[in-house]
Enzyme design. Structure first.
Site, PDB file in Angstrom:
ATOM      1  N   SER A   1       2.121 113.995 -17.214  1.00  0.00           N
ATOM      2  CA  SER A   1       2.631 112.826 -16.476  1.00  0.00           C
ATOM      3  C   SER A   1       4.113 113.046 -16.246  1.00  0.00           C
ATOM      4  O   SER A   1       4.770 113.724 -17.048  1.00  0.00           O
ATOM      5  CB  SER A   1       2.428 111.564 -17.317  1.00  0.00           C
ATOM      6  OG  SER A   1       3.212 110.506 -16.792  1.00  0.00           O
TER       7      SER A   1
ATOM      8  N   TYR B   1       3.484 107.268 -25.271  1.00  0.00           N
ATOM      9  CA  TYR B   1       2.937 107.993 -24.117  1.00  0.00           C
ATOM     10  C   TYR B   1       3.804 109.209 -23.795  1.00  0.00           C
ATOM     11  O   TYR B   1       3.307 110.330 -23.634  1.00  0.00           O
ATOM     12  CB  TYR B   1       2.848 107.045 -22.917  1.00  0.00           C
ATOM     13  CG  TYR B   1       2.081 107.597 -21.741  1.00  0.00           C
ATOM     14  CD1 TYR B   1       0.699 107.751 -21.802  1.00  0.00           C
ATOM     15  CD2 TYR B   1       2.730 107.942 -20.561  1.00  0.00           C
ATOM     16  CE1 TYR B   1      -0.014 108.244 -20.707  1.00  0.00           C
ATOM     17  CE2 TYR B   1       2.030 108.428 -19.471  1.00  0.00           C
ATOM     18  CZ  TYR B   1       0.655 108.579 -19.547  1.00  0.00           C
ATOM     19  OH  TYR B   1      -0.037 109.067 -18.469  1.00  0.00           O
TER      20      TYR B   1
HETATM   21  P1  NDP Z   1      -8.070 105.862 -16.741  1.00  0.00           P
HETATM   22  O1  NDP Z   1      -7.612 104.890 -17.755  1.00  0.00           O
HETATM   23  O2  NDP Z   1      -8.479 105.381 -15.399  1.00  0.00           O
HETATM   24  O3  NDP Z   1      -9.258 106.771 -17.359  1.00  0.00           O
HETATM   25  C1  NDP Z   1      -9.077 107.368 -18.617  1.00  0.00           C
HETATM   26  C2  NDP Z   1     -10.134 108.428 -18.795  1.00  0.00           C
HETATM   27  O4  NDP Z   1      -9.930 109.130 -20.014  1.00  0.00           O
HETATM   28  C3  NDP Z   1     -11.544 107.842 -18.867  1.00  0.00           C
HETATM   29  O5  NDP Z   1     -12.408 108.761 -18.254  1.00  0.00           O
HETATM   30  C4  NDP Z   1     -11.802 107.777 -20.361  1.00  0.00           C
HETATM   31  O6  NDP Z   1     -13.183 107.801 -20.728  1.00  0.00           O
HETATM   32  C5  NDP Z   1     -11.119 109.046 -20.802  1.00  0.00           C
HETATM   33  N1  NDP Z   1     -10.748 109.048 -22.228  1.00  0.00           N
HETATM   34  C6  NDP Z   1      -9.757 108.355 -22.834  1.00  0.00           C
HETATM   35  N2  NDP Z   1      -9.734 108.634 -24.154  1.00  0.00           N
HETATM   36  C7  NDP Z   1     -10.744 109.530 -24.374  1.00  0.00           C
HETATM   37  C8  NDP Z   1     -11.241 110.189 -25.522  1.00  0.00           C
HETATM   38  N3  NDP Z   1     -10.695 109.980 -26.743  1.00  0.00           N
HETATM   39  N4  NDP Z   1     -12.289 111.037 -25.388  1.00  0.00           N
HETATM   40  C9  NDP Z   1     -12.861 111.264 -24.168  1.00  0.00           C
HETATM   41  N5  NDP Z   1     -12.431 110.644 -23.038  1.00  0.00           N
HETATM   42  C10 NDP Z   1     -11.391 109.794 -23.147  1.00  0.00           C
HETATM   43  O7  NDP Z   1      -6.900 106.922 -16.623  1.00  0.00           O
HETATM   44  P2  NDP Z   1      -6.453 107.847 -15.397  1.00  0.00           P
HETATM   45  O8  NDP Z   1      -7.641 108.400 -14.732  1.00  0.00           O
HETATM   46  O9  NDP Z   1      -5.449 107.104 -14.625  1.00  0.00           O
HETATM   47  O10 NDP Z   1      -5.677 108.991 -16.197  1.00  0.00           O
HETATM   48  C11 NDP Z   1      -6.234 110.282 -16.414  1.00  0.00           C
HETATM   49  C12 NDP Z   1      -5.119 111.183 -16.968  1.00  0.00           C
HETATM   50  O11 NDP Z   1      -4.023 111.199 -16.045  1.00  0.00           O
HETATM   51  C13 NDP Z   1      -4.540 110.683 -18.293  1.00  0.00           C
HETATM   52  O12 NDP Z   1      -4.255 111.787 -19.119  1.00  0.00           O
HETATM   53  C14 NDP Z   1      -3.264 109.977 -17.875  1.00  0.00           C
HETATM   54  O13 NDP Z   1      -2.314 109.976 -18.911  1.00  0.00           O
HETATM   55  C15 NDP Z   1      -2.822 110.837 -16.699  1.00  0.00           C
HETATM   56  N6  NDP Z   1      -1.928 110.162 -15.765  1.00  0.00           N
HETATM   57  C16 NDP Z   1      -2.320 109.030 -15.058  1.00  0.00           C
HETATM   58  C17 NDP Z   1      -1.452 108.421 -14.152  1.00  0.00           C
HETATM   59  C18 NDP Z   1      -1.821 107.224 -13.319  1.00  0.00           C
HETATM   60  O14 NDP Z   1      -0.936 106.648 -12.635  1.00  0.00           O
HETATM   61  N7  NDP Z   1      -3.063 106.775 -13.301  1.00  0.00           N
HETATM   62  C19 NDP Z   1      -0.097 108.948 -13.950  1.00  0.00           C
HETATM   63  C20 NDP Z   1       0.231 110.122 -14.734  1.00  0.00           C
HETATM   64  C21 NDP Z   1      -0.675 110.692 -15.596  1.00  0.00           C
HETATM   65  P3  NDP Z   1     -14.028 106.381 -20.842  1.00  0.00           P
HETATM   66  O15 NDP Z   1     -14.101 105.844 -19.441  1.00  0.00           O
HETATM   67  O16 NDP Z   1     -15.379 106.794 -21.341  1.00  0.00           O
HETATM   68  O17 NDP Z   1     -13.268 105.515 -21.779  1.00  0.00           O
END
Ligand code: NDP
Length: 265
Positions: A148, A161
């Site tokens: 990020s 974070y």
């Molecule tokens: P969301 O909150 O929309 O989705 C999170 C995802 O991570 C879900 O698929 C969730 O699974 C999965 N997840 C979380 N914890 C675990 C775990 N312990 N084991 C397996 N799966 C897990 O997040 P985003 O799609 O927005 O973010 C994805 C990545 O991008 C993250 O690393 C985030 O930090 C990064 N990011 C996002 C930004 C944004 O603006 N959205 C900006 C910068 C970085 P489940 O649905 O089953 O809980």
């Protein structure tokens, strides 16, 4: 949907590939010819939806439940099962991640701090440790770590974070140097604001009602989509990036200066 085959014949694991950015990555990799293992933690319905969407478009995908931050053994078992199901594993996209409400370091809830490190750092560590024997065997292996811009911006009240993403980047760069001799490329993508559930919370912290309000002021007249990150992942795993390792791609439309500042808690 047009099928491109830049990554034809390769097998990718996308952690948190069920929804948000991970689902966009899964879809783009499948469009480019990868068989995709979609990992999820709890939301099986969205995992099924992403799988069905890929298969309907002519791609190949399976879903795998595992909390990747809880312990190493279940992650190793999942990774080995994926390699057995598909015959190999040659791409790991470490995408799964969580965020928590803003809080100062002085008032830090230590349990929440651990939850963020478990999901964002240890989950990536367990995944890459388990995947490495398979990636080494592949001839060409790729690991892409979704970080990020917070890893370098380090905004106030977001220490867990920022720290988790900083640690993730240290892991990725160190790993890239260790694995050059095994034919593995390891690279980082730093998204800015992406249109997902997590993205919606980011704009709300900055005083906007929802993502629709953000659309009105976003660069290029739109918000960054999960597929934008998917295309960056596909590029890093392609022959076009075969001499790139230990590098960082920022995909943020020029930064977040167009958003109002973070509200104080
Ligand atoms: P969301 O909150 O929309 O989705 C999170 C995802 O991570 C879900 O698929 C969730 O699974 C999965 N997840 C979380 N914890 C675990 C775990 N312990 N084991 C397996 N799966 C897990 O997040 P985003 O799609 O927005 O973010 C994805 C990545 O991008 C993250 O690393 C985030 O930090 C990064 N990011 C996002 C930004 C944004 O603006 N959205 C900006 C910068 C970085 P489940 O649905 O089953 O809980």
């Amino acid at each position: 949907m047009a099928q491109h085959t830049t990554l034809a014949g390769r097998v990718a694991l996308v952690t948190g590939g069920n929804r948000g950015i991970g689902a966009g990555i899964s879809r783009v990799l499948a469009q480019q010819g990868c068989a995709v293992a979609i990992n999820y933690r709890a939301d099986q319905a969205s995992a099924e939806k992403t799988r069905v969407g890929i298969e309907t478009a002519g791609g190949q995908a399976r879903i795998y439940a595992c909390d990747i931050g809880a312990a190493y053994a279940p992650v190793r078992d999942m990774v080995d099962r994926i390699a057995a199901d598909f015959g190999k594993l040659d791409i790991l996209v470490s995408n799964a991640g969580v965020n928590i409400p803003a809080m100062s370091t002085a008032e830090m809830d230590l349990d929440q701090m651990r939850q963020v490190m478990d999901a964002n750092f240890y989950g990536a560590l367990y995944s890459v440790k388990a995947a490495t024997p398979h990636l080494r065997r592949a001839g060409r292996g790729d690991a892409v770590f979704i970080s990020s811009i917070s890893a370098i911006k380090l905004p106030a009240l977001r220490m867990p974070y920022g720290a988790s993403k900083g640690a993730l980047e240290a892991l990725a760069i160190t790993y890239s140097k260790e694995e050059v001799r095994h034919g593995i490329r390891a690279n980082i993508i730093r998204p800015g604001l992406i249109e997902t559930e997590m993205g919606e919370k980011v704009v709300q912290r900055r005083g906007l009602k929802n993502l629709e309000e953000a659309y009105r002021i976003a660069p290029y007249g739109r918000l960054c989509q999960p597929e934008d990150i998917g295309r960056a992942v596909a590029f890093l795993c392609s022959d076009a990036a075969s001499y790139m390792t230990g590098t960082t791609l920022t995909v943020d439309g020029g930064g977040l200066d167009w958003l109002p500042p973070v509200a104080k808690t």
